[in-house]
Design an enzyme around this catalytic site. Structure first.
Site, PDB file in Angstrom:
ATOM      1  CG  ASP A 280      -1.907  -5.353  -2.544  1.00 21.38           C
ATOM      2  OD1 ASP A 280      -1.141  -4.918  -2.028  1.00 21.38           O
ATOM      3  OD2 ASP A 280      -2.762  -4.910  -3.400  1.00 21.38           O
TER       4      ASP A 280
ATOM      5  CG  ASN B  61       6.295   0.211   1.381  1.00 22.90           C
ATOM      6  OD1 ASN B  61       7.565   0.174   1.134  1.00 22.90           O
ATOM      7  ND2 ASN B  61       5.309  -0.123   0.420  1.00 22.90           N
TER       8      ASN B  61
ATOM      9  CD  GLN C 241       2.910   1.577   7.284  1.00 21.23           C
ATOM     10  OE1 GLN C 241       3.780   2.160   7.790  1.00 21.23           O
ATOM     11  NE2 GLN C 241       2.175   0.634   7.860  1.00 21.23           N
TER      12      GLN C 241
ATOM     13  CG  HIS D 180       0.790  -3.833   4.946  1.00 23.38           C
ATOM     14  ND1 HIS D 180       0.631  -2.575   5.790  1.00 23.38           N
ATOM     15  CD2 HIS D 180       1.109  -3.471   3.800  1.00 23.38           C
ATOM     16  CE1 HIS D 180       0.833  -1.572   4.754  1.00 23.38           C
ATOM     17  NE2 HIS D 180       1.027  -2.039   3.913  1.00 23.38           N
TER      18      HIS D 180
ATOM     19  CG  HIS E 260       3.812  -5.395   0.184  1.00 23.67           C
ATOM     20  ND1 HIS E 260       2.805  -5.142  -0.707  1.00 23.67           N
ATOM     21  CD2 HIS E 260       3.924  -4.557   1.178  1.00 23.67           C
ATOM     22  CE1 HIS E 260       2.321  -3.893  -0.169  1.00 23.67           C
ATOM     23  NE2 HIS E 260       3.163  -3.493   1.195  1.00 23.67           N
TER      24      HIS E 260
HETATM   25  P1  5GP Z   1       1.540  -0.066   1.346  1.00 25.92           P
HETATM   26  O1  5GP Z   1       1.845   0.988   0.395  1.00 25.92           O
HETATM   27  O2  5GP Z   1       1.022   0.503   2.577  1.00 25.92           O
HETATM   28  O3  5GP Z   1       2.773  -0.835   1.771  1.00 25.92           O
HETATM   29  O4  5GP Z   1       0.651  -0.983   0.988  1.00 25.92           O
HETATM   30  C1  5GP Z   1      -0.753  -1.179   0.922  1.00 25.92           C
HETATM   31  C2  5GP Z   1      -1.357  -2.175   0.129  1.00 25.92           C
HETATM   32  O5  5GP Z   1      -2.823  -2.509   0.562  1.00 25.92           O
HETATM   33  C3  5GP Z   1      -1.396  -1.869  -1.422  1.00 25.92           C
HETATM   34  O6  5GP Z   1      -0.525  -2.690  -2.390  1.00 25.92           O
HETATM   35  C4  5GP Z   1      -2.958  -1.832  -1.777  1.00 25.92           C
HETATM   36  O7  5GP Z   1      -3.101  -2.290  -3.037  1.00 25.92           O
HETATM   37  C5  5GP Z   1      -3.401  -2.932  -0.587  1.00 25.92           C
HETATM   38  N1  5GP Z   1      -4.808  -2.521  -0.374  1.00 25.92           N
HETATM   39  C6  5GP Z   1      -5.292  -1.343  -0.028  1.00 25.92           C
HETATM   40  N2  5GP Z   1      -6.760  -1.190   0.151  1.00 25.92           N
HETATM   41  C7  5GP Z   1      -6.821  -2.528   0.277  1.00 25.92           C
HETATM   42  C8  5GP Z   1      -7.990  -3.415   0.623  1.00 25.92           C
HETATM   43  O8  5GP Z   1      -9.260  -2.942   1.117  1.00 25.92           O
HETATM   44  N3  5GP Z   1      -7.850  -4.806   0.368  1.00 25.92           N
HETATM   45  C9  5GP Z   1      -6.987  -5.528  -0.203  1.00 25.92           C
HETATM   46  N4  5GP Z   1      -6.904  -6.870  -0.209  1.00 25.92           N
HETATM   47  N5  5GP Z   1      -5.762  -4.822  -0.279  1.00 25.92           N
HETATM   48  C10 5GP Z   1      -5.571  -3.417   0.056  1.00 25.92           C
END
Ligand code: 5GP
Ligand code: ZN
Length: 137
Positions: A29, A85, A92, A98, A100
């Site tokens: 992440d 999420n 999300q 995805h 985590h």
């Molecule tokens: P969500 O809130 O959708 O469950 O988590 C999305 C995650 O993706 C977040 O923790 C954020 O930091 C990560 N993320 C967003 N954009 C990028 C990216 O371009 N590269 C990487 N490696 N992680 C990302």
């Protein structure tokens, strides 16, 4: 292709990839909640868990199982919090499924999954159980 995780899977944009398999990619992440925070994603785009085909779901969870131990060992962690999420209302932010994997240590200041919920429960367990069994049938 506008989905950022599809583009990472395709190698079009950089990421710190830790595992690349035919059906699944795992990478760090970019804004880690802890050292070693890994995201595990299916190759095929699916917005939420309900959209995964059975084989995609199998490959995804198998990869999570395979990664959990090595991630923990690599970081010297005591455990990992593993979560999804699932849907915009849950927080999300990237609509590509995805998982985590976040390494955890004793007294690291983070809570358990239970701590994110205010426990606003209104319905009795038998009523809820019946509703879910009906939806499954
Ligand atoms: P969500 O809130 O959708 O469950 O988590 C999305 C995650 O993706 C977040 O923790 C954020 O930091 C990560 N993320 C967003 N954009 C990028 C990216 O371009 N590269 C990487 N490696 N992680 C990302
Ligand atoms: Zn995608």
């Amino acid at each position: 292709m506008s989905c950022i995780f599809c583009r990472i899977v395709a190698g079009e944009i950089p990421a710190e990839v830790v595992a690349r398999e035919p059906e699944v990619t795992a990478f760090l992440d970019v804004q880690p909640l802890a050292d070693g925070h890994v995201l595990v994603v299916p190759r095929a785009h699916a917005a939420c868990v309900e959209d995964l085909k059975p084989a995609e779901a199998d490959a995804l969870f198998r990869a999570v199982v395979r990664l959990a131990g090595p991630v923990r060992a690599a970081l010297g962690a005591a455990g990992t919090t593993i979560g999804v999420n699932n849907g915009e209302a849950t927080g999300q932010t990237i609509p590509h499924v995805h998982v985590h994997i976040v390494p955890r240590w004793p007294n690291d200041g983070a809570g358990s999954v239970h701590t994110i919920f205010p426990r606003h429960v209104k319905r009795k367990l038998p009523e809820v159980g019946a509703a879910i069994r009906k939806a499954l049938s």
